[in-house]
Design an enzyme around this catalytic site. Sequence first.
Site, PDB file in Angstrom:
ATOM      1  N   HIS A   4       1.353  -1.422  -0.385  1.00  0.00           N
ATOM      2  CA  HIS A   4      -0.174   0.547   0.277  1.00  0.00           C
ATOM      3  C   HIS A   4       0.962   1.518   0.352  1.00  0.00           C
ATOM      4  CE1 HIS A   4       0.580   1.072   3.804  1.00  0.00           C
ATOM      5  NE2 HIS A   4       1.197  -0.203   4.580  1.00  0.00           N
ATOM      6  N   GLY A   5       0.188   2.357  -0.180  1.00  0.00           N
ATOM      7  CA  GLY A   5       0.405   3.575  -0.293  1.00  0.00           C
ATOM      8  C   GLY A   5       1.210   4.425   1.348  1.00  0.00           C
ATOM      9  N   THR A  36       1.357   6.546   4.893  1.00  0.00           N
ATOM     10  CA  THR A  36       0.194   6.472   5.601  1.00  0.00           C
ATOM     11  C   THR A  36       1.157   8.212   6.643  1.00  0.00           C
ATOM     12  OG1 THR A  36       0.617   4.708   7.169  1.00  0.00           O
ATOM     13  CG2 THR A  36      -0.969   4.694   5.489  1.00  0.00           C
ATOM     14  N   TRP A  93       1.627   7.762   9.280  1.00  0.00           N
ATOM     15  CA  TRP A  93       2.200   6.203  10.479  1.00  0.00           C
ATOM     16  C   TRP A  93       3.227   5.390  10.348  1.00  0.00           C
ATOM     17  CZ3 TRP A  93      -1.638   2.892  13.925  1.00  0.00           C
ATOM     18  CH2 TRP A  93      -2.188   3.755  14.897  1.00  0.00           C
ATOM     19  N   GLU A 147      -2.288  -7.237   7.624  1.00  0.00           N
ATOM     20  CA  GLU A 147      -0.550  -6.904   7.934  1.00  0.00           C
ATOM     21  C   GLU A 147      -1.171  -7.755   9.304  1.00  0.00           C
ATOM     22  OE1 GLU A 147       2.275  -6.946   7.699  1.00  0.00           O
ATOM     23  OE2 GLU A 147       2.764  -4.500   7.503  1.00  0.00           O
ATOM     24  N   HIS A 151       0.369  -5.483   2.407  1.00  0.00           N
ATOM     25  CA  HIS A 151       1.194  -4.516   4.126  1.00  0.00           C
ATOM     26  C   HIS A 151       2.438  -5.662   3.862  1.00  0.00           C
ATOM     27  CE1 HIS A 151      -2.577  -3.244   4.978  1.00  0.00           C
ATOM     28  NE2 HIS A 151      -2.984  -4.656   4.694  1.00  0.00           N
TER      29      HIS A 151
END
Length: 210
Positions: free
Chosen positions: A10-11, A13, A15, A83, A145
């Site tokens: 995923h792109g 974030t 966090w 994840e 993830h």
Amino acid sequence: MSRRVVCLRHGQTLWNVERRFQGHTDIPLDETGIAQAARAASMLATLRPELIVASDLQRAADTADALARVTGLSVTVDEDLRERGGGEWEGLTREEISAGWPREFAAWEAPGGEDVADVAKRVSASVRRWAERLSPDGLLVVVSHGAAIRLGIARLMGLPQEHWPALGGLGNCSWSVLQEGRKGWRLMEHNAGTLPEPIQSDDSPEAAPS
């Protein structure tokens, strides 16, 4: 002809930027992550995927949706692609984790978290399950993830667990490419941000694409 699987992380974030353990916490993409997803989608669409399957967590599902929009495909959600669960560490930075759990930090085993073998088993089973639906030369894109992809690939390749750390991680919206060979799945690209190129070498036929 052989089936292929692109495992796309995923792109970005917030966090990720703050180096916080995300795990099962449902964190959205930030502005950079949205742009990364669009760039990856424009590239991977040229490979003409047959199927797109994603983790149910929004950072992965939204990354998959970017690819769906340019390919006209729909996204199938599979919770097995989540994840690794981080237990008590979710939302904490590495500094906070190392200070509070020095022994567990050294082993990277979160209290109340998921065992790496369990993650590898569920992710690899999901990839196999969806790859079986492909045509003989079809392409599957799995959007998941960083840890989940790394562990799933390691198990798919049949690596002994003690060798799993030898497989490096993936950057945001980078991907790895698996290809089905006569003796199982092979890793053709890892942590890539460019489209795979045909391989020409003096290696054995089993080590080269079919």
